[in-house]
Scaffold this motif. Sequence first.
Motif, PDB file in Angstrom:
ATOM      1  N   SER A 237       0.835  -1.210   0.000  1.00 23.76           N
ATOM      2  CA  SER A 237       0.000   0.000   0.000  1.00 23.76           C
ATOM      3  C   SER A 237       0.865   1.254   0.000  1.00 23.76           C
ATOM      4  N   GLU A 238       1.923   1.247   0.799  1.00 20.10           N
ATOM      5  CA  GLU A 238       2.826   2.398   0.853  1.00 20.10           C
ATOM      6  C   GLU A 238       3.479   2.635  -0.507  1.00 20.10           C
ATOM      7  N   LEU A 239       3.870   1.567  -1.164  1.00 23.52           N
ATOM      8  CA  LEU A 239       4.478   1.714  -2.499  1.00 23.52           C
ATOM      9  C   LEU A 239       3.449   2.179  -3.513  1.00 23.52           C
ATOM     10  N   ASP A 240       2.210   1.695  -3.406  1.00 27.03           N
ATOM     11  CA  ASP A 240       1.143   2.149  -4.304  1.00 27.03           C
ATOM     12  C   ASP A 240       0.932   3.655  -4.199  1.00 27.03           C
ATOM     13  N   ASN A 241       1.175   4.196  -3.027  1.00 29.70           N
ATOM     14  CA  ASN A 241       0.929   5.623  -2.782  1.00 29.70           C
ATOM     15  C   ASN A 241       2.097   6.512  -3.200  1.00 29.70           C
ATOM     16  N   ILE A 242       3.134   5.923  -3.763  1.00 25.88           N
ATOM     17  CA  ILE A 242       4.263   6.708  -4.284  1.00 25.88           C
ATOM     18  C   ILE A 242       4.062   6.840  -5.792  1.00 25.88           C
ATOM     19  N   PRO A 243       3.735   8.009  -6.303  1.00 30.46           N
ATOM     20  CA  PRO A 243       3.315   8.155  -7.703  1.00 30.46           C
ATOM     21  C   PRO A 243       4.302   7.619  -8.731  1.00 30.46           C
ATOM     22  N   HIS A 244       5.605   7.759  -8.483  1.00 30.13           N
ATOM     23  CA  HIS A 244       6.574   7.359  -9.503  1.00 30.13           C
ATOM     24  C   HIS A 244       6.912   5.866  -9.471  1.00 30.13           C
ATOM     25  N   VAL A 245       6.407   5.113  -8.499  1.00 25.59           N
ATOM     26  CA  VAL A 245       6.628   3.659  -8.489  1.00 25.59           C
ATOM     27  C   VAL A 245       5.604   3.000  -9.412  1.00 25.59           C
ATOM     28  N   GLU A 246       6.107   2.424 -10.486  1.00 31.04           N
ATOM     29  CA  GLU A 246       5.231   1.847 -11.508  1.00 31.04           C
ATOM     30  C   GLU A 246       4.924   0.370 -11.252  1.00 31.04           C
ATOM     31  N   ILE A 247       5.906  -0.385 -10.785  1.00 34.65           N
ATOM     32  CA  ILE A 247       5.706  -1.819 -10.561  1.00 34.65           C
ATOM     33  C   ILE A 247       6.370  -2.241  -9.259  1.00 34.65           C
ATOM     34  N   LYS A 248       5.794  -3.287  -8.664  1.00 34.29           N
ATOM     35  CA  LYS A 248       6.392  -3.920  -7.490  1.00 34.29           C
ATOM     36  C   LYS A 248       6.781  -5.338  -7.873  1.00 34.29           C
ATOM     37  N   ARG A 249       7.941  -5.737  -7.397  1.00 33.21           N
ATOM     38  CA  ARG A 249       8.383  -7.129  -7.575  1.00 33.21           C
ATOM     39  C   ARG A 249       8.624  -7.753  -6.213  1.00 33.21           C
ATOM     40  N   ILE A 250       8.394  -9.056  -6.149  1.00 32.27           N
ATOM     41  CA  ILE A 250       8.622  -9.794  -4.907  1.00 32.27           C
ATOM     42  C   ILE A 250       9.540 -10.970  -5.209  1.00 32.27           C
ATOM     43  N   GLY A 251      10.591 -11.108  -4.410  1.00 30.24           N
ATOM     44  CA  GLY A 251      11.485 -12.260  -4.525  1.00 30.24           C
ATOM     45  C   GLY A 251      11.103 -13.294  -3.482  1.00 30.24           C
ATOM     46  N   THR A 252      10.764 -14.491  -3.920  1.00 33.44           N
ATOM     47  CA  THR A 252      10.339 -15.539  -2.994  1.00 33.44           C
ATOM     48  C   THR A 252      10.662 -16.908  -3.562  1.00 33.44           C
ATOM     49  N   ARG A 253      11.021 -17.815  -2.674  1.00 33.70           N
ATOM     50  CA  ARG A 253      11.189 -19.204  -3.092  1.00 33.70           C
ATOM     51  C   ARG A 253      10.092 -20.091  -2.485  1.00 33.70           C
ATOM     52  N   THR A 254       9.087 -19.471  -1.870  1.00 33.43           N
ATOM     53  CA  THR A 254       8.055 -20.298  -1.236  1.00 33.43           C
ATOM     54  C   THR A 254       7.286 -21.194  -2.209  1.00 33.43           C
ATOM     55  N   PRO A 255       7.023 -20.802  -3.469  1.00 31.95           N
ATOM     56  CA  PRO A 255       6.368 -21.757  -4.368  1.00 31.95           C
ATOM     57  C   PRO A 255       7.177 -23.039  -4.569  1.00 31.95           C
ATOM     58  N   VAL A 256       8.495 -22.944  -4.319  1.00 27.33           N
ATOM     59  CA  VAL A 256       9.391 -24.091  -4.487  1.00 27.33           C
ATOM     60  C   VAL A 256       9.559 -24.863  -3.182  1.00 27.33           C
ATOM     61  N   THR A 257       9.823 -24.147  -2.108  1.00 25.85           N
ATOM     62  CA  THR A 257      10.218 -24.792  -0.852  1.00 25.85           C
ATOM     63  C   THR A 257       9.081 -24.958   0.145  1.00 25.85           C
ATOM     64  N   MET A 258       8.007 -24.185  -0.025  1.00 26.02           N
ATOM     65  CA  MET A 258       6.872 -24.275   0.896  1.00 26.02           C
ATOM     66  C   MET A 258       5.629 -23.678   0.217  1.00 26.02           C
TER      67      MET A 258
END
Length: 422
Positions: A237-258
């Motif tokens: 939500s905080e990133l959504d409220n920053i006008p110049h942030v166009e995309i968010k990325r998430i690094g996760t291995r949970t689909p693999v390990t859990m």
Amino acid sequence: MSVYLQHEEVQLEQNKRMIALKRARELKSRISGYLSNKANIPNGFEVQGEYNRAKDKLMKFFQAGEEQWNDWHWQMANRIRDARVLSQLVDLDPEEINAIERVGRQYRWAVSPYYMALAMAGGVKGPIWLQAVPSIEEIKDCSGLEDPMGEEFTSPAPGITRRYPDRLIINVTNQCAMYCRHCQRRRNIGEIDVHKPRKVLEAALQYVRENEEIRDVLITGGDALLLPDKQIDWLLSELDNIPHVEIKRIGTRTPVTMPQRITPELCAILESHPPIYINSQFNHPLEVTPEAKKACDMLVKAGVVLGNQAVLLKNINNNPDVMKRLNQSLLQIRVRPYYIFHAKAVKGTRHFITGVDEGITIMDQLRGYTSGLAVPTYIINAPNGYGKTPVLPQYIIENKNNHVTLRTWEKRIIPYNVKGKP
């Protein structure tokens, strides 16, 4: 049209067909080796019998039911992190137990029950086991660096890593469902799981607000999806409220390990903060399981765009056929192969590092031999935080005055005029 001309046209079509059939036979012969070897490279769907037997053994050991197994909090609370416990699940000789304990005193380890069942299905010293269980080779390595990426020198604000003009990383936790033995940030694992304090995250967000060129923010760790749902929602939500942030990325291995971590509640949060891109790290076809597919299906339905960043690892995936099977299996569960990273020279991981020529050979055996969607980019991270550098086989032999000499995926040498003139 005369009978003679009709005969000529029929003869021409037959000649074309003969040429096409000859070419089809050539193409078929180029993939015959992989097709014959494919049966020796199972993915996770094809070892379900072995996986289910290992799962039953683990559930019996922990006195757990199916509901507990599918609860990610239970998975986290029951991670295997003790060699004596592991020896009750798998036959290990005293020397192996001692080696795991010795490494564990220097480098922390923990494996989710789900991933341990998969490791057991793949066999002791198999490609899943090697990623999860400590090896004595880790403490024999004196040549690696604690921080080869120089992250400590590319952190202009708390929790931030910045290597590029328009994007940066926010590091939110040191916690993972499984501590990969090849981890690039093993220096951060420590003795206990720690999420970054709120004040650190607020300082990182303030840095993003103050630098309007930042349009892409990667949230990682550790594993970003091990934050509580409410904290993930707040951060997005905080990133959504920053006008110049166009995309968010998430690094996760949970689909693999859990994969149990991918819940309807989490997906509802992710769906409410588009656009979100998630890159995971599948390194071997055995990791592409029905459970992983279910998790990825849920993420896709939530509008998340999925990619994969494999790491090239010795004795795990440094083989063209293994990498091809991995990437083709990933496309079947709607995960786009994005990068193959050359393993970094992190202290304790030297036994995983391959030669660059092995990576180039793999790329040479992907391009043309499988669909372009299954061909990621091979990357070497420049030392000291100078960024990702693509490494490719040599396809241009000569480039001079609009005349290019190409080496095709079949190693044919072909002249080409870029303006189409003879």
